[in-house]
Design a protein around this motif. Structure first.
Motif, short mmCIF file in Angstrom:
data_model
loop_
_atom_site.label_atom_id
_atom_site.label_comp_id
_atom_site.label_asym_id
_atom_site.label_seq_id
_atom_site.Cartn_x
_atom_site.Cartn_y
_atom_site.Cartn_z
N MET A 1 147.42 105.43 152.38
CA MET A 1 148.14 106.69 152.47
C MET A 1 147.80 107.36 153.80
SD MET A 1 147.93 109.95 149.97
CE MET A 1 146.44 110.61 150.64
N VAL A 2 148.82 107.75 154.52
CA VAL A 2 148.64 108.38 155.83
C VAL A 2 148.36 109.87 155.64
CG1 VAL A 2 149.71 108.89 158.04
CG2 VAL A 2 150.03 106.64 156.98
N GLY A 3 149.22 110.59 154.97
CA GLY A 3 148.96 111.97 154.58
C GLY A 3 149.15 113.05 155.61
N THR A 4 148.41 112.99 156.71
CA THR A 4 148.42 114.08 157.68
C THR A 4 148.84 113.60 159.06
OG1 THR A 4 146.14 113.74 158.39
CG2 THR A 4 146.48 115.18 156.47
N ARG A 5 149.20 114.58 159.89
CA ARG A 5 149.56 114.27 161.28
C ARG A 5 148.39 113.63 162.00
NH1 ARG A 5 151.05 118.85 165.72
NH2 ARG A 5 150.80 117.50 167.52
N ALA A 6 147.19 114.15 161.80
CA ALA A 6 146.01 113.60 162.46
C ALA A 6 145.79 112.14 162.07
CB ALA A 6 144.77 114.44 162.12
N ALA A 7 145.98 111.83 160.79
CA ALA A 7 145.80 110.44 160.34
C ALA A 7 146.86 109.54 160.96
CB ALA A 7 145.87 110.37 158.82
N ALA A 8 148.11 109.99 160.98
CA ALA A 8 149.19 109.19 161.58
C ALA A 8 148.92 108.95 163.06
CB ALA A 8 150.53 109.87 161.37
N GLU A 9 148.48 109.97 163.77
CA GLU A 9 148.20 109.82 165.19
C GLU A 9 147.00 108.91 165.44
OE1 GLU A 9 148.11 113.87 166.59
OE2 GLU A 9 150.30 113.95 166.73
N ALA A 10 146.00 108.98 164.58
CA ALA A 10 144.84 108.10 164.71
C ALA A 10 145.25 106.64 164.50
CB ALA A 10 143.75 108.49 163.71
#
Length: 138
Positions: A1-10
């Motif tokens: 699960m990606v969930g957040t913008r920070a996770a997607a960008e990481a």
């Protein structure tokens, strides 16, 4: 699960640094109870992540959300898998566990190499074959 913008960008940063690794992405967008699992601020980065995927494995509700339309038949699901492949450049395994059509629940649709194929619950094997030139099983 990606969930957040920070996770997607990481994840995007990691994928950019490791271009030789295939990316299999299961776009989990909602919990089984219907709660959203991806923040709206994550959508732009998530869409970039979708375009980096080697294999995309949505279920029916996820495919409908990604395409912003209802999928009303098995034939339309095969077309939707092709559309997702065209939009992302990925092979698509549209998982059939949510298919409401008689005799089609549990039949996965694999769109790769410009054409759809269907598999009864064994398509997840296809998702593991992610080498750049590895053929999918027939």
């Amino acid at each position: 699960m990606v969930g957040t913008r920070a996770a997607a960008e990481a994840i995007l940063s990691f994928v950019a640094a490791h271009r030789d690794l295939p990316l299999v992405l299961d776009p989990v967008l909602r919990s089984s109870s219907g709660a959203p699992l991806l923040s709206s601020s994550a959508l732009p980065a998530y869409r970039r992540l979708l375009r980096r995927a080697t294999v995309l494995t949505p279920n029916l509700p996820e495919a409908e959300k990604l395409l912003d339309r209802r999928i009303v038949s098995f034939a339309a699901a095969a077309e939707a898998a092709g559309e997702l492949s065209g939009l992302t450049g990925a092979s698509v395994v549209l998982k059939g566990g949510h298919f409401p059509w008689r005799g089609r629940r549990g039949t996965d649709i694999v769109f790769s190499g410009g054409r759809p194929r269907s598999f009864r619950r064994s398509a997840h094997v296809a998702a593991t074959r992610t080498a750049p030139d590895a053929p999918l099983p027939r």
